[in-house]
Design a protein around this motif. Structure first.
Motif, PDB file in Angstrom:
ATOM      1  N   ARG A   1      10.405  -0.358 -11.846  1.00  0.00           N
ATOM      2  CA  ARG A   1       8.642  -0.109 -12.892  1.00  0.00           C
ATOM      3  C   ARG A   1       9.120  -0.396 -14.820  1.00  0.00           C
TER       4      ARG A   1
ATOM      5  N   VAL B   1       7.487  -5.889  -9.020  1.00  0.00           N
ATOM      6  CA  VAL B   1       6.578  -4.928  -8.763  1.00  0.00           C
ATOM      7  C   VAL B   1       6.045  -5.040  -7.358  1.00  0.00           C
TER       8      VAL B   1
ATOM      9  N   VAL C   1       4.325   0.656  -5.996  1.00  0.00           N
ATOM     10  CA  VAL C   1       5.454   0.494  -5.849  1.00  0.00           C
ATOM     11  C   VAL C   1       6.568  -0.023  -4.274  1.00  0.00           C
TER      12      VAL C   1
ATOM     13  N   SER D   1      12.843   3.165  -7.470  1.00  0.00           N
ATOM     14  CA  SER D   1      11.554   2.081  -7.808  1.00  0.00           C
ATOM     15  C   SER D   1      10.910   3.425  -9.013  1.00  0.00           C
TER      16      SER D   1
ATOM     17  N   VAL E   1       1.797  -0.090 -16.756  1.00  0.00           N
ATOM     18  CA  VAL E   1       3.136   0.055 -15.722  1.00  0.00           C
ATOM     19  C   VAL E   1       4.204   0.623 -15.434  1.00  0.00           C
TER      20      VAL E   1
END
Length: 262
Positions: free
Chosen positions: A112, A25, A156, A108, A147
Motif C-alpha cells: 500500500r 495493488v 489488497v 500487504s 491508499v
C-alpha cells in the motif's frame, strides 16, 4: 504514439505513475484470488492457464513503471545518462527502504505504501500539466492518502494464498488449533500456532531410547512451513532432559566445554 505522448509528457507521466500505483495493488489482489496451485501443473493442464494469468497480471505494474522511465528518456534525449543515474539511485533507495519497511509492517501494508508513493509521484508530475493541473494534482494526492491510510486490507489481499500441503495449513486442521501470533520481516512470515487438543511434540533427532515426553510446545512456522518449536520451560532442567538424547546434543557429549556461537 511516442511523439503524442512526449508532447503531453506531464499528463502521460502522471497517468503512467498512477496506473503503476493502481496495478501494484489490484494485480496482486487479483492474483492472490486465482486458483493457481503450482503442485498441480504436472497433472492438471488448466493450471498453466492460471499461471499465464498470474504473469499477465503481475507484469502490469512493471510495464507502467517502465513507461515512466521510457517517457523520461524520450523527453530528455540529451540527458539520458543523468536520467538513468537517477533511475538507478531511486531503485537502490527503494530497495533498501522496502527492506527496512518490511521489518515494521506486513507485506500487504508495505505494498500500500509503494502504491501511495506512485500516486504521490503522479501528483507531483501533474503540476507540469497545462490544463487542470491543480485538479489533477489534488485528486492524485488524495488518492495517495487514501491508499496509504484508508484502503481496506481485504482489497489488497484477503489472506496469503497458501498451499494446502504446507505444514501450517495441515496444523490448523486439528480441532482447536489456532494462530496466536504473527510477525513479519524481510526474512519471512513467522506464525505461532497453539494446539491444546493435540499438543505439538517437536523434537527432531530424538533417540528411540528416549522415554521422556517433551513438555507443552507452541509451533512456529516460517512462511507456512519449516516448523520449529517454543518449548515451555519453568527453570527445571529435568523437564527438558530429553534434549540430551537428540543428535544436536552430540557435540556437547564429545567435547567437555565446547565454545558455542548463538
Amino acid at each position: 504514439a511516442q511523439r503524442w505522448l512526449v508532447e503531453r509528457y506531464p499528463a502521460a507521466f502522471a497517468a503512467s505513475a498512477a496506473l503503476f500505483g493502481m496495478t501494484a495493488v489490484a494485480s496482486f489482489a487479483i492474483a492472490e484470488r486465482l486458483p493457481f496451485n503450482a503442485l498441480e501443473i504436472i497433472w492438471a493442464p488448466r493450471q498453466l492457464v492460471w499461471l499465464a494469468a498470474n504473469y499477465a497480471l503481475l507484469i502490469l505494474p512493471f510495464f507502467f513503471g517502465a513507461t515512466c522511465v521510457g517517457l523520461a528518456f524520450c523527453r530528455h534525449p540529451g540527458q539520458i545518462g543523468r536520467v538513468y543515474a537517477f533511475d538507478l539511485a531511486g531503485a537502490g533507495i527503494g530497495a533498501l527502504g522496502i527492506v527496512g519497511l518490511l521489518f515494521l509492517v506486513f507485506p500487504s501494508t508495505a505494498l500500500r505504501f509503494v502504491a501511495a508513493l506512485a500516486f504521490a509521484a503522479a501528483a507531483f508530475a501533474a503540476f507540469g500539466m497545462v490544463r487542470h493541473r491543480w485538479l489533477a494534482a489534488c485528486g492524485l494526492g488524495l488518492a495517495a492518502a487514501f491508499v496509504a491510510v484508508s484502503l481496506p486490507p481485504s482489497w489488497v489481499a484477503p489472506e496469503p494464498h497458501m498451499s494446502q500441503y504446507k505444514g501450517l495449513r495441515i496444523a490448523l486442521e486439528v480441532p482447536n488449533a489456532r494462530v496466536i501470533e504473527e510477525r513479519s520481516s524481510p526474512l519471512g512470515l513467522l506464525t505461532v500456532v497453539e494446539s491444546p487438543t493435540v499438543p505439538f511434540r517437536h523434537a527432531p533427532g530424538l533417540s528411540l531410547a528416549n522415554t521422556q515426553e517433551p513438555p507443552a510446545q507452541l509451533a512456529v512456522f516460517t512462511d507456512g512451513d519449516s516448523i520449529s518449536a517454543i518449548t515451555a520451560y519453568g527453570g527445571d532442567p529435568a523437564k527438558v532432559a530429553y534434549l540430551d538424547r537428540t543428535t544436536a546434543a552430540l557435540p556437547y557429549r564429545i567435547l567437555k566445554r565446547p565454545r558455542v556461537l548463538i
